[in-house]
Design a protein around this motif. Structure first.
Motif, mmCIF file in Angstrom:
data_model
loop_
_atom_site.group_PDB
_atom_site.id
_atom_site.type_symbol
_atom_site.label_atom_id
_atom_site.label_comp_id
_atom_site.label_asym_id
_atom_site.label_seq_id
_atom_site.Cartn_x
_atom_site.Cartn_y
_atom_site.Cartn_z
ATOM 1 N N ASP A 177 -68.434 51.613 160.352
ATOM 2 C CA ASP A 177 -67.320 52.587 160.007
ATOM 3 C C ASP A 177 -66.797 53.352 161.069
ATOM 4 N N GLU A 178 -67.657 53.749 161.915
ATOM 5 C CA GLU A 178 -67.348 54.621 163.037
ATOM 6 C C GLU A 178 -66.493 53.861 164.040
ATOM 7 N N PHE A 179 -66.756 52.664 164.331
ATOM 8 C CA PHE A 179 -65.736 51.840 165.199
ATOM 9 C C PHE A 179 -64.662 51.782 164.503
ATOM 10 N N VAL A 180 -64.488 51.504 163.189
ATOM 11 C CA VAL A 180 -62.993 51.360 162.607
ATOM 12 C C VAL A 180 -62.438 52.695 162.831
ATOM 13 N N ASP A 181 -63.126 53.892 162.711
ATOM 14 C CA ASP A 181 -62.448 55.103 162.746
ATOM 15 C C ASP A 181 -61.694 55.165 164.191
ATOM 16 N N LYS A 182 -62.524 54.754 164.962
ATOM 17 C CA LYS A 182 -62.136 54.888 166.247
ATOM 18 C C LYS A 182 -60.663 54.062 166.485
ATOM 19 N N ILE A 183 -60.710 52.795 165.984
ATOM 20 C CA ILE A 183 -59.563 52.032 166.128
ATOM 21 C C ILE A 183 -58.323 52.568 165.330
ATOM 22 N N LYS A 184 -58.381 53.304 164.137
ATOM 23 C CA LYS A 184 -57.497 53.999 163.492
ATOM 24 C C LYS A 184 -56.991 54.944 164.362
ATOM 25 N N TYR A 185 -57.967 55.628 165.096
ATOM 26 C CA TYR A 185 -57.367 56.868 166.008
ATOM 27 C C TYR A 185 -56.573 56.400 167.135
ATOM 28 N N TRP A 186 -56.997 55.245 167.805
ATOM 29 C CA TRP A 186 -56.214 54.660 168.882
ATOM 30 C C TRP A 186 -54.794 54.162 168.535
ATOM 31 N N ILE A 187 -54.793 53.710 167.275
ATOM 32 C CA ILE A 187 -53.507 53.294 166.756
ATOM 33 C C ILE A 187 -52.575 54.491 166.500
ATOM 34 N N GLU A 188 -53.050 55.425 165.732
ATOM 35 C CA GLU A 188 -52.444 56.476 165.261
ATOM 36 C C GLU A 188 -51.913 57.378 166.277
ATOM 37 N N ASN A 189 -52.700 57.365 167.479
ATOM 38 C CA ASN A 189 -52.313 58.338 168.580
ATOM 39 C C ASN A 189 -51.648 57.737 169.778
ATOM 40 N N ASP A 190 -51.835 56.154 169.609
ATOM 41 C CA ASP A 190 -51.171 55.407 170.741
ATOM 42 C C ASP A 190 -51.981 55.783 172.016
ATOM 43 N N CYS A 191 -53.205 55.393 171.961
ATOM 44 C CA CYS A 191 -54.177 55.922 173.258
ATOM 45 C C CYS A 191 -55.350 54.903 173.200
ATOM 46 N N PRO A 244 -72.264 42.411 160.025
ATOM 47 C CA PRO A 244 -72.283 43.154 159.038
ATOM 48 C C PRO A 244 -73.565 43.025 158.226
ATOM 49 N N PRO A 245 -74.183 43.636 157.439
ATOM 50 C CA PRO A 245 -75.383 43.427 156.469
ATOM 51 C C PRO A 245 -75.109 42.079 155.773
ATOM 52 N N PRO A 246 -75.873 41.196 155.409
ATOM 53 C CA PRO A 246 -75.690 40.015 154.750
ATOM 54 C C PRO A 246 -74.754 40.383 153.361
ATOM 55 N N ALA A 247 -75.244 41.293 152.411
ATOM 56 C CA ALA A 247 -74.461 41.688 151.469
ATOM 57 C C ALA A 247 -73.176 42.039 151.433
ATOM 58 N N LYS A 248 -72.705 42.744 152.789
ATOM 59 C CA LYS A 248 -71.413 42.872 152.822
ATOM 60 C C LYS A 248 -70.493 41.560 153.322
ATOM 61 N N ILE A 249 -71.027 40.681 153.927
ATOM 62 C CA ILE A 249 -70.855 39.410 154.339
ATOM 63 C C ILE A 249 -70.371 38.711 153.302
ATOM 64 N N TYR A 250 -71.307 38.672 152.184
ATOM 65 C CA TYR A 250 -71.458 37.910 150.793
ATOM 66 C C TYR A 250 -69.774 38.462 150.145
ATOM 67 N N GLU A 251 -69.700 39.701 150.184
ATOM 68 C CA GLU A 251 -68.675 40.529 149.560
ATOM 69 C C GLU A 251 -67.514 39.983 150.074
ATOM 70 N N ASN A 252 -67.343 40.000 151.554
ATOM 71 C CA ASN A 252 -65.988 39.645 152.429
ATOM 72 C C ASN A 252 -65.662 37.937 151.827
ATOM 73 N N ILE A 253 -66.738 37.214 152.105
ATOM 74 C CA ILE A 253 -66.443 35.816 151.871
ATOM 75 C C ILE A 253 -66.012 35.499 150.592
ATOM 76 N N SER A 254 -66.606 36.076 149.483
ATOM 77 C CA SER A 254 -66.552 35.793 148.180
ATOM 78 C C SER A 254 -64.881 36.055 147.724
ATOM 79 N N LYS A 255 -64.538 37.416 148.375
ATOM 80 C CA LYS A 255 -63.096 37.819 148.438
ATOM 81 C C LYS A 255 -62.128 36.733 148.774
#
Length: 208
Positions: free
Chosen positions: A1-15, A133-144
């Protein structure tokens, strides 16, 4: 989540920074993340597979030319995939390019072994270790994904696939794709490829 927040910041601030994404395991999303970030920025993009184009000639003939040319976007992004295999001479030559084009060009580097990167390259980048990600998160992603593709599946079969290939999500998805042509995910031990990555017991999956 922390890394995703950084990506969002870079995109929003073009930096965006010069970026290193590294992981000892394959298939954790390093390259996909770099391509997605480059796509979301206002950028002209060059992709280089550094496992095959890894010498000083690549820096001189391709990278320097692209980084120094007039662009049509705010940024020029150079993705150097599998940078762990880039030659020492090539990395040394890259240092000056990263400095001289810093106002317009960003370098996104991926690799399994950051100890193969020169310290001078690392010092010019923001390094992040990408873990699966943890196995449970991967299961959630692949099932989607399977549901979006209208693929029916047995929960127990998907759990077995994740156990077999964890943490390599690319192999999991490739298995699902190649074994669901009929619209149903067909699990068979004969279709499995042994995962060389040393896995732990995934107790988390037992509760799915």
């Amino acid at each position: 989540d922390e890394f995703v927040d950084k990506i969002k910041y870079w995109i929003e601030n073009d930096c965006p920074p010069n970026l290193i994404l590294h992981s000892s395991a394959s298939g954790t999303g390093k390259t996909s993340c770099c391509k997605l970030l480059a796509k979301l920025l206002d950028a002209d993009v060059m992709y280089i597979n550094a496992s095959s184009e890894n010498g000083i000639d690549t820096v001189r003939d391709k990278i320097t030319s692209f980084a120094s040319s007039v662009g049509f976007s705010r940024w020029k992004v150079i993705i150097l995939d599998e940078f762990s295999q880039f030659s020492i001479n090539g990395q040394s030559a890259l240092n000056s390019i990263m400095e001289s084009t810093s106002k317009t060009t960003r370098f996104f580097l991926t690799g399994n072994y950051i100890d193969k990167f020169l310290p001078s390259i690392i010092s010019r980048c923001s390094p992040f270790q990408i873990q699966s990600p943890p196995p449970a998160k991967i299961y959630e992603n692949i099932s989607k994904i399977l549901e979006l593709e209208n693929i029916t599946f047995e929960k127990g079969d998907l759990v077995k696939i994740i156990k077999q290939y964890y943490p390599d999500q690319r192999s999991m998805l490739n298995y699902c794709q190649s074994n669901s042509n009929s619209g149903t995910l067909v699990y068979s031990t004969q279709n499995l490829v042994t995962n060389d990555y040393c896995t732990k017991i995934l107790d988390e999956l037992k509760n799915l």
